[in-house]
Design a protein around this motif. Structure first.
Motif, PDB file in Angstrom:
ATOM      1  N   ALA A  28      31.936  40.973  49.524  1.00 32.95           N
ATOM      2  CA  ALA A  28      32.569  39.685  49.809  1.00 32.95           C
ATOM      3  C   ALA A  28      31.636  38.526  49.482  1.00 32.95           C
ATOM      4  O   ALA A  28      32.087  37.402  49.295  1.00 32.95           O
ATOM      5  CB  ALA A  28      33.000  39.627  51.267  1.00 32.95           C
ATOM      6  N   SER A  29      30.335  38.791  49.412  1.00 34.75           N
ATOM      7  CA  SER A  29      29.394  37.719  49.097  1.00 34.75           C
ATOM      8  C   SER A  29      29.336  37.411  47.600  1.00 34.75           C
ATOM      9  O   SER A  29      28.719  36.437  47.201  1.00 34.75           O
ATOM     10  CB  SER A  29      27.992  38.083  49.596  1.00 34.75           C
ATOM     11  OG  SER A  29      27.525  39.222  48.913  1.00 34.75           O
ATOM     12  N   TYR A  30      29.985  38.238  46.776  1.00 38.63           N
ATOM     13  CA  TYR A  30      30.013  37.982  45.337  1.00 38.63           C
ATOM     14  C   TYR A  30      30.939  36.803  45.069  1.00 38.63           C
ATOM     15  O   TYR A  30      32.096  36.802  45.475  1.00 38.63           O
ATOM     16  CB  TYR A  30      30.515  39.215  44.584  1.00 38.63           C
ATOM     17  CG  TYR A  30      30.703  38.973  43.116  1.00 38.63           C
ATOM     18  CD1 TYR A  30      29.631  39.030  42.248  1.00 38.63           C
ATOM     19  CD2 TYR A  30      31.956  38.671  42.592  1.00 38.63           C
ATOM     20  CE1 TYR A  30      29.791  38.804  40.898  1.00 38.63           C
ATOM     21  CE2 TYR A  30      32.123  38.437  41.249  1.00 38.63           C
ATOM     22  CZ  TYR A  30      31.040  38.512  40.409  1.00 38.63           C
ATOM     23  OH  TYR A  30      31.198  38.282  39.068  1.00 38.63           O
TER      24      TYR A  30
END
Length: 105
Positions: A28-30
């Motif tokens: 999700a941090s991408y």
């Protein structure tokens, strides 16, 4: 020895250090690239490097395509929300009321 070589072999398969391996799940941090990030990207220059004008023109074209794709995604999301709201409204109009259920009993 086997445990020592395992991380090295993974790095060889994984590709560039900031990229997940091909087909791997992205966390999700991408964050996907934005058009301004493509336009502002600078490359190292070398003696026989690429033509900076051609690189800039290509990056501008990619950024334009990326901006168009983001606009289409936003339009699609708006349309989906509109259709979902219309469906919910239609379903609530079609649902039987307590008075209708009492008449059937």
């Amino acid at each position: 020895m086997r445990n020592f070589l395992r991380p090295l072999s993974w790095r060889r398969i994984a590709g560039p250090p900031n990229q997940p391996p091909a087909g791997a799940y992205r966390s999700a941090s991408y964050l996907p690239l934005r058009p301004w990030q493509v336009r502002s990207r600078a490359f190292a220059r070398c003696r026989r490097g690429l033509d900076p004008v051609e690189v800039a023109a290509f990056l501008d074209r990619v950024a334009g395509d990326l901006a168009a794709a983001y606009a289409e995604v936003a339009r699609s999301r708006d349309e989906t929300a509109r259709i979902k709201d219309a469906l919910r409204e239609w379903q609530s109009r079609q649902a039987p009321t307590a008075r209708d259920l009492a008449r059937r009993s």
